[in-house]
Design a protein around this motif. Structure first.
Motif, PDB file in Angstrom:
ATOM      1  N   GLY A 122       0.841  -1.369   0.004  1.00 58.52           N
ATOM      2  CA  GLY A 122       0.060   0.030   0.046  1.00 58.52           C
ATOM      3  C   GLY A 122       0.866   1.200   0.065  1.00 58.52           C
ATOM      4  O   GLY A 122       0.164   2.166   0.132  1.00 58.52           O
ATOM      5  N   GLY A 123       2.047   0.898  -0.398  1.00 61.26           N
ATOM      6  CA  GLY A 123       3.122   2.259  -0.324  1.00 61.26           C
ATOM      7  C   GLY A 123       2.874   3.225  -1.532  1.00 61.26           C
ATOM      8  O   GLY A 123       2.563   2.646  -2.484  1.00 61.26           O
ATOM      9  N   THR A 162       3.055  10.762   3.393  1.00 61.09           N
ATOM     10  CA  THR A 162       2.085   9.980   3.725  1.00 61.09           C
ATOM     11  C   THR A 162       0.956   9.432   2.637  1.00 61.09           C
ATOM     12  O   THR A 162       0.477  10.487   1.966  1.00 61.09           O
ATOM     13  CB  THR A 162       1.330  10.475   5.022  1.00 61.09           C
ATOM     14  OG1 THR A 162       2.082  10.695   6.049  1.00 61.09           O
ATOM     15  CG2 THR A 162       0.162   9.580   5.364  1.00 61.09           C
ATOM     16  N   GLY A 163       1.254   8.270   2.031  1.00 68.09           N
ATOM     17  CA  GLY A 163       0.688   7.845   0.906  1.00 68.09           C
ATOM     18  C   GLY A 163      -1.098   7.824   0.922  1.00 68.09           C
ATOM     19  O   GLY A 163      -1.641   7.624   2.139  1.00 68.09           O
ATOM     20  N   ARG A 164      -1.834   8.188   0.063  1.00 69.73           N
ATOM     21  CA  ARG A 164      -3.126   8.273   0.019  1.00 69.73           C
ATOM     22  C   ARG A 164      -3.465   7.322  -1.090  1.00 69.73           C
ATOM     23  O   ARG A 164      -4.804   7.059  -1.267  1.00 69.73           O
ATOM     24  CB  ARG A 164      -3.712   9.602  -0.226  1.00 69.73           C
ATOM     25  CG  ARG A 164      -3.326  10.720   0.611  1.00 69.73           C
ATOM     26  CD  ARG A 164      -4.087  10.374   1.894  1.00 69.73           C
ATOM     27  NE  ARG A 164      -5.498  10.814   1.896  1.00 69.73           N
ATOM     28  CZ  ARG A 164      -6.434  10.548   2.686  1.00 69.73           C
ATOM     29  NH1 ARG A 164      -5.994   9.993   4.118  1.00 69.73           N
ATOM     30  NH2 ARG A 164      -7.492  10.937   2.759  1.00 69.73           N
ATOM     31  N   VAL A 205       0.159  12.920   0.899  1.00 69.66           N
ATOM     32  CA  VAL A 205       0.359  14.068   1.510  1.00 69.66           C
ATOM     33  C   VAL A 205       1.829  14.453   2.026  1.00 69.66           C
ATOM     34  O   VAL A 205       2.487  13.475   2.507  1.00 69.66           O
ATOM     35  CB  VAL A 205      -0.326  14.260   2.842  1.00 69.66           C
ATOM     36  CG1 VAL A 205      -0.149  15.334   3.665  1.00 69.66           C
ATOM     37  CG2 VAL A 205      -1.899  13.855   2.492  1.00 69.66           C
ATOM     38  N   CYS A 206       2.404  15.486   1.310  1.00 71.71           N
ATOM     39  CA  CYS A 206       3.854  15.676   1.346  1.00 71.71           C
ATOM     40  C   CYS A 206       4.079  16.654   2.374  1.00 71.71           C
ATOM     41  O   CYS A 206       3.422  17.606   2.645  1.00 71.71           O
ATOM     42  CB  CYS A 206       4.457  16.264  -0.024  1.00 71.71           C
ATOM     43  SG  CYS A 206       4.034  14.944  -1.277  1.00 71.71           S
ATOM     44  N   ARG A 207       5.153  16.162   3.226  1.00 73.39           N
ATOM     45  CA  ARG A 207       5.719  17.428   4.418  1.00 73.39           C
ATOM     46  C   ARG A 207       6.389  18.276   3.394  1.00 73.39           C
ATOM     47  O   ARG A 207       6.929  18.252   2.512  1.00 73.39           O
ATOM     48  CB  ARG A 207       6.442  16.736   5.307  1.00 73.39           C
ATOM     49  CG  ARG A 207       5.918  15.557   6.152  1.00 73.39           C
ATOM     50  CD  ARG A 207       6.829  14.891   7.134  1.00 73.39           C
ATOM     51  NE  ARG A 207       7.914  15.988   7.829  1.00 73.39           N
ATOM     52  CZ  ARG A 207       8.757  15.630   8.447  1.00 73.39           C
ATOM     53  NH1 ARG A 207       9.450  14.537   8.191  1.00 73.39           N
ATOM     54  NH2 ARG A 207       9.315  16.949   9.119  1.00 73.39           N
ATOM     55  N   HIS A 208       6.571  19.534   4.156  1.00 77.20           N
ATOM     56  CA  HIS A 208       7.130  20.468   3.490  1.00 77.20           C
ATOM     57  C   HIS A 208       8.637  20.167   3.211  1.00 77.20           C
ATOM     58  O   HIS A 208       9.199  19.796   4.135  1.00 77.20           O
ATOM     59  CB  HIS A 208       7.195  21.983   4.061  1.00 77.20           C
ATOM     60  CG  HIS A 208       7.587  23.229   3.417  1.00 77.20           C
ATOM     61  ND1 HIS A 208       8.903  23.348   3.165  1.00 77.20           N
ATOM     62  CD2 HIS A 208       6.806  24.228   2.911  1.00 77.20           C
ATOM     63  CE1 HIS A 208       8.969  24.472   2.415  1.00 77.20           C
ATOM     64  NE2 HIS A 208       7.683  25.043   2.323  1.00 77.20           N
ATOM     65  N   PRO A 209       9.223  20.315   2.046  1.00 79.15           N
ATOM     66  CA  PRO A 209      10.629  19.763   1.893  1.00 79.15           C
ATOM     67  C   PRO A 209      11.503  20.528   2.556  1.00 79.15           C
ATOM     68  O   PRO A 209      12.611  19.729   3.256  1.00 79.15           O
ATOM     69  CB  PRO A 209      10.938  20.660   0.419  1.00 79.15           C
ATOM     70  CG  PRO A 209       9.363  20.250  -0.179  1.00 79.15           C
ATOM     71  CD  PRO A 209       8.377  20.926   0.851  1.00 79.15           C
TER      72      PRO A 209
END
Length: 272
Positions: free
Chosen positions: A108-109, A173-175, A181-185
């Motif tokens: 599920g990644g 975090t995969g959806r 959902v990406c954290r700020h780089p």
């Protein structure tokens, strides 16, 4: 730690901010090298005289722009290479980092796969493994501990379960297979730098393996299509399992097992 030698294997799927867009674009290439550079800064912060070798390990292995890589690091580019993503790690290497990684199919990644979309699963002595496990097993066979991994949340769960001695930074975090959902780089890269520095200052000494390794190794490669297995069974020493899509090989040691898996990824056509 003046003579510390650090090896960085860099992929792209797990880097901060990247969501599967064309990896040949400047933005994608910069996203990959910026995460790598954050790790290098952390290494040099803790060990100013350390040497760092970065192995560009995505696709054709020419994704990292050499002129954007930290000037203190060396870059291994191009392929194919005998030991793929961990080619360049030698007996002189003290510590390995795996940056921008992803999980194996079925977890599920985000963008989960093992080397190529033609492969549905790889098993070592019956245990499913992906690129993270295969690379860590080969590094351990060379007495090189994996100190640090970055990637999506599902890979983080796998690393925590299978190699808890390794530090981990979650980049996204995969959806779904191709959404996250990406954290700020900037936040991710600061955490990468801090974690790399901490691991370099106090590196693991035990080159643990994420899965048990008992020799000889039974290597199973399950393809997405039976036609791929048809071609793989043309090679000497390769047998087909009861499952028409799976080929099996007995490997006397870890390097041979790794090279067999790498070779099977090159089966991508129905041409016999």
């Amino acid at each position: 730690m003046s003579d510390l030698s650090v090896f960085v294997s860099a992929d792209i799927e797990g880097v901060s901010g990247w969501l599967g867009d064309d990896e040949s674009t400047p933005a994608a290439r910069s996203a990959m090298v910026d995460d790598v550079n954050a790790a290098i800064r952390g290494v040099l912060e803790a060990a100013p005289d350390a040497s760092v070798l970065v192995a560009d390990s995505h696709g054709d292995k020419r994704t990292i722009p050499p002129d954007e890589l930290h000037e203190r690091a060396s870059l291994l580019r191009g392929g194919p290479r005998p030991f793929g993503m961990v080619d360049g790690a030698t007996a002189e290497t003290d510590l390995a980092f795996l940056v921008g990684y992803h999980d194996r199919p079925g977890t599920g990644g985000f963008l989960e796969h093992t080397f190529t979309g033609s492969i549905a699963d790889v098993r070592l002595n019956g245990r499913s493994v992906g690129e993270f496990e295969l690379n860590a097993v080969l590094l351990a066979a060379r007495s090189i501990p994996v100190g640090f991994v970055t990637g999506d949340d599902r890979l983080g769960e796998t690393v925590a379960d299978r190699l808890p001695s390794a530090a981990y930074v979650t980049t996204k975090t995969g959806r779904g297979w191709s959404s996250a959902v990406c954290r700020h780089p900037d936040a991710v890269r600061e955490e990468i730098r801090e974690t790399a520095a901490a691991v370099t200052a106090d590196p693991p000494t035990d080159p643990s393996t994420p899965v048990p390794v008992e020799l000889p190794l039974t290597v199973e490669v399950e393809y997405a299509r039976a036609s791929y297995a048809d071609i793989a069974t043309l090679w000497p020493g390769v047998e087909r399992d009861e499952d028409a899509r799976t080929v099996v090989h007995e490997a006397a040691d870890v390097p041979t097992a790794y090279q067999f898996v790498r070779a099977t990824t090159k089966v991508r056509t129905d041409d016999a």
